[in-house]
Write an enzyme that holds these catalytic residues in place. Structure first.
Site, PDB file in Angstrom:
ATOM      1  N   ASP A  30     -12.942  11.669  20.566  1.00 22.87           N
ATOM      2  CA  ASP A  30     -13.631  10.339  20.266  1.00 22.87           C
ATOM      3  C   ASP A  30     -14.802  10.020  20.710  1.00 22.87           C
ATOM      4  OD1 ASP A  30     -12.281   7.781  18.755  1.00 22.87           O
ATOM      5  OD2 ASP A  30     -13.800   7.315  20.073  1.00 22.87           O
ATOM      6  N   PHE A 149       1.235   6.552   6.479  1.00 21.41           N
ATOM      7  CA  PHE A 149       1.994   5.373   5.853  1.00 21.41           C
ATOM      8  C   PHE A 149       2.484   4.661   7.190  1.00 21.41           C
ATOM      9  CE2 PHE A 149       1.965   8.601   2.763  1.00 21.41           C
ATOM     10  CZ  PHE A 149       1.317   7.886   1.594  1.00 21.41           C
ATOM     11  N   ARG A 151       3.527   1.908   9.981  1.00 19.11           N
ATOM     12  CA  ARG A 151       3.671   0.598  10.139  1.00 19.11           C
ATOM     13  C   ARG A 151       3.318   0.129  11.610  1.00 19.11           C
ATOM     14  NH1 ARG A 151       9.523  -0.100   8.807  1.00 19.11           N
ATOM     15  NH2 ARG A 151       9.245   1.754   9.830  1.00 19.11           N
ATOM     16  N   PHE A 249       9.925  -8.020   1.818  1.00 20.54           N
ATOM     17  CA  PHE A 249       8.349  -8.310   1.572  1.00 20.54           C
ATOM     18  C   PHE A 249       8.142  -9.508   0.706  1.00 20.54           C
ATOM     19  CE2 PHE A 249       7.856  -4.021   3.357  1.00 20.54           C
ATOM     20  CZ  PHE A 249       7.064  -4.499   4.527  1.00 20.54           C
ATOM     21  N   ASN A 251       8.740 -12.726   1.479  1.00 20.73           N
ATOM     22  CA  ASN A 251       8.781 -13.755   2.429  1.00 20.73           C
ATOM     23  C   ASN A 251       7.632 -14.491   2.253  1.00 20.73           C
ATOM     24  OD1 ASN A 251      11.445 -12.778   3.613  1.00 20.73           O
ATOM     25  ND2 ASN A 251      10.483 -11.196   4.495  1.00 20.73           N
ATOM     26  N   GLY A 253       4.894 -17.355   3.233  1.00 23.31           N
ATOM     27  CA  GLY A 253       4.174 -17.523   4.584  1.00 23.31           C
ATOM     28  C   GLY A 253       2.908 -17.624   4.419  1.00 23.31           C
ATOM     29  N   CYS A 260      -5.581  -3.208   7.685  1.00 23.49           N
ATOM     30  CA  CYS A 260      -5.562  -2.337   6.432  1.00 23.49           C
ATOM     31  C   CYS A 260      -5.236  -3.037   5.153  1.00 23.49           C
ATOM     32  CB  CYS A 260      -4.069  -1.573   6.755  1.00 23.49           C
ATOM     33  SG  CYS A 260      -4.028  -0.089   7.972  1.00 23.49           S
ATOM     34  N   LYS A 323       0.686  -9.658  12.997  1.00 26.52           N
ATOM     35  CA  LYS A 323       2.143  -9.436  12.974  1.00 26.52           C
ATOM     36  C   LYS A 323       2.846  -9.351  14.162  1.00 26.52           C
ATOM     37  CE  LYS A 323       3.960  -5.426  11.654  1.00 26.52           C
ATOM     38  NZ  LYS A 323       4.107  -4.229  10.849  1.00 26.52           N
TER      39      LYS A 323
END
EC number: 1.1.1.22
Length: 433
Positions: A30, A149, A151, A249, A251, A253, A260, A323
């Site tokens: 990096d 993928f 989370r 999903f 839900n 709110g 992302c 989240k």
């Protein structure tokens, strides 16, 4: 195997650590010297459950090291490119400068038979363009596209035990190399999909687009529920019993955020328009619009709850990250709500288990506290904006002893409305009576 990971942000740091934990020899690269120093010391520059443990373990084993010098990749044969693709300042398109710069810096160190593996989320067509650049370099290296993928909050598990592996390749040899990299996951039965570059690129963005659409759909239903007296939670439960739809999903709110989903669906729309097929994904603009309306809806509920104005009112905002189990405040609906309330004259006191430092860096005008007690003390209104466990499990009777006004807005529909009302609170949810 000897691997390199170019870009040690959220994706790269997790991937490098997980690959080393699985037994590979990994070097992470990096340009940010401070970040590299932190990682080399075994300290993640962001919060992700499980990452400190594997970062420390892999570092102690000698299988994981970090550097700011691209030359450190010379002995590696597989090179993962995991740099960011943020939204451009002047459009919805993805900014590809960092991906291009990483490939340009890597090419001089590539050898015959090396494999460059794209992990970044990119506009469809990018892999073919980069494959040509690598081929034109005469290095003899190959390119594969292997979307992630992950989370946030479960990234370590999702890397070590992925639910599927997608290989976008133009040469079967590239797939064989990736099989060696992911031998552990494949040995446990992880599904593997081998496809072309374009499909592999589309898998990631279309997955995010579908997820965003599902979330915005139930939030649109919440808007209808509010004006009809229906309960969107019960509606979602009923819909979820349909196997074609599923409950996850659904839900309602304050909406989705993070680094992302929002930028990916905008970049997908921008790329479709470049390809002359903007009408095919035009609905994603409404998905985005619904999502942004939910933030405004929470603010409107706050104003309504306080008699038409939040000016000079003390508002406790529980949560600033997009989240739970993350310190990520990028495009966070929770933080956006707090900032909007502050702009309307409210005295906002925000609390979060992990996100305060990042939130303060972006919005220092807010008041922050690590103590839920201090946030609630004297509050005229409480807004639950991020569904952290400690907020979901708050005792409404105890909370009532701290506040000045017993009104709560449940921006995530996770509180027991009956229990809060029984404790004397005025409860308002999203699409709930």
């Amino acid at each position: 195997m000897k691997l390199s990971v170019i870009g040690c942000g959220y994706l790269g740091a997790v991937h490098a650590s997980a690959m080393a934990e699985l037994g590979h020899e990994v070097v992470g690269i990096d340009v940010d010297a401070a970040k590299i120093e932190q990682l080399a010391a075994g300290t993640p520059p962001f919060f992700e459950p499980g990452l400190p443990e594997i970062l420390t373990s892999a570092g102690a084993s000698g299988r994981l090291r970090f550097s700011t010098e691209m030359a450190a990749v010379a002995e590696s044969t597989v090179h993962f490119v995991a740099v960011g693709t943020p939204q451009m300042r002047d459009s919805h398109a993805a900014d590809m400068r960092y991906v291009d710069a990483a490939i340009d810096a890597l090419i001089p160190f590539l050898k015959e038979g090396d494999l460059v593996v794209g992990k970044s989320t990119v506009p469809v067509g990018t892999a073919a363009r980069l494959a040509k650049k690598i081929a034109d370099s005469g290095s003899g290296a190959m390119l594969a596209w292997n979307p992630e993928f992950l989370r946030e909050g479960f990234a370590v598990k999702d890397t070590i035990e992925p639910d599927r592996l997608v290989y976008g390749v133009a040469d079967e040899r590239a797939a064989s190399v990736l099989d060696e990299v992911y031998a552990t996951a494949l040995g446990t039965g992880t599904p593997r999909i081998i496809t072309d570059y374009a499909t592999a690129e589309l898998v990631k963005v279309s997955a995010n687009a579908f997820l965003a659409t599902k979330i915005s759909f139930i939030n649109a239903m919440a808007e209808i529920a509010e004006v009809t007296g229906a309960d969107v939670g019960q509606l979602a439960d009923a819909l979820g019993h349909d196997a074609r739809i599923g409950r996850r999903f659904l839900n309602a709110g304050v909406g989705f955020g993070g680094g992302c989903l929002p930028k990916d669906i905008r970049a997908f729309t921008a790329r479709a328009e470049e390809l002359g097929r903007g009408e095919s994904v035009a609905f994603l603009k409404e998905v985005d619009s619904i999502n942004m309306r939910q933030r405004q809806r929470v603010v409107d509920l706050a104003v309504e709850a306080l008699g038409g104005s939040v000016n000079h009112k003390r508002v406790a905002v529980l949560g600033v990250t997009f989240k739970p189990e993350s310190d990520d405040v990028r495009d966070s609906p929770a933080l956006d709500v707090a900032v909007q309330l502050k702009g309307l004259g409210a005295q906002v006191i925000a609390t979060d288990p992990q996100g305060i430092e990042n939130a303060r860096g972006r919005h220092p005008q807010l008041d922050y506290t690590e103590s839920v007690d201090e946030a609630l003390a004297g509050a005229d209104l409480v807004v639950l904006a991020t569904e952290w466990k400690q907020f979901r499990e708050l005792d409404p009777a105890w909370a009532a002893t701290l506040v000045s006004g017993q009104t709560v807005i449940d921006g995530r529909n996770v509180l027991d409305a009956a229990a809060w009302r029984a404790a004397g609170w005025t409860y308002r949810g999203m699409g709930r009576p």
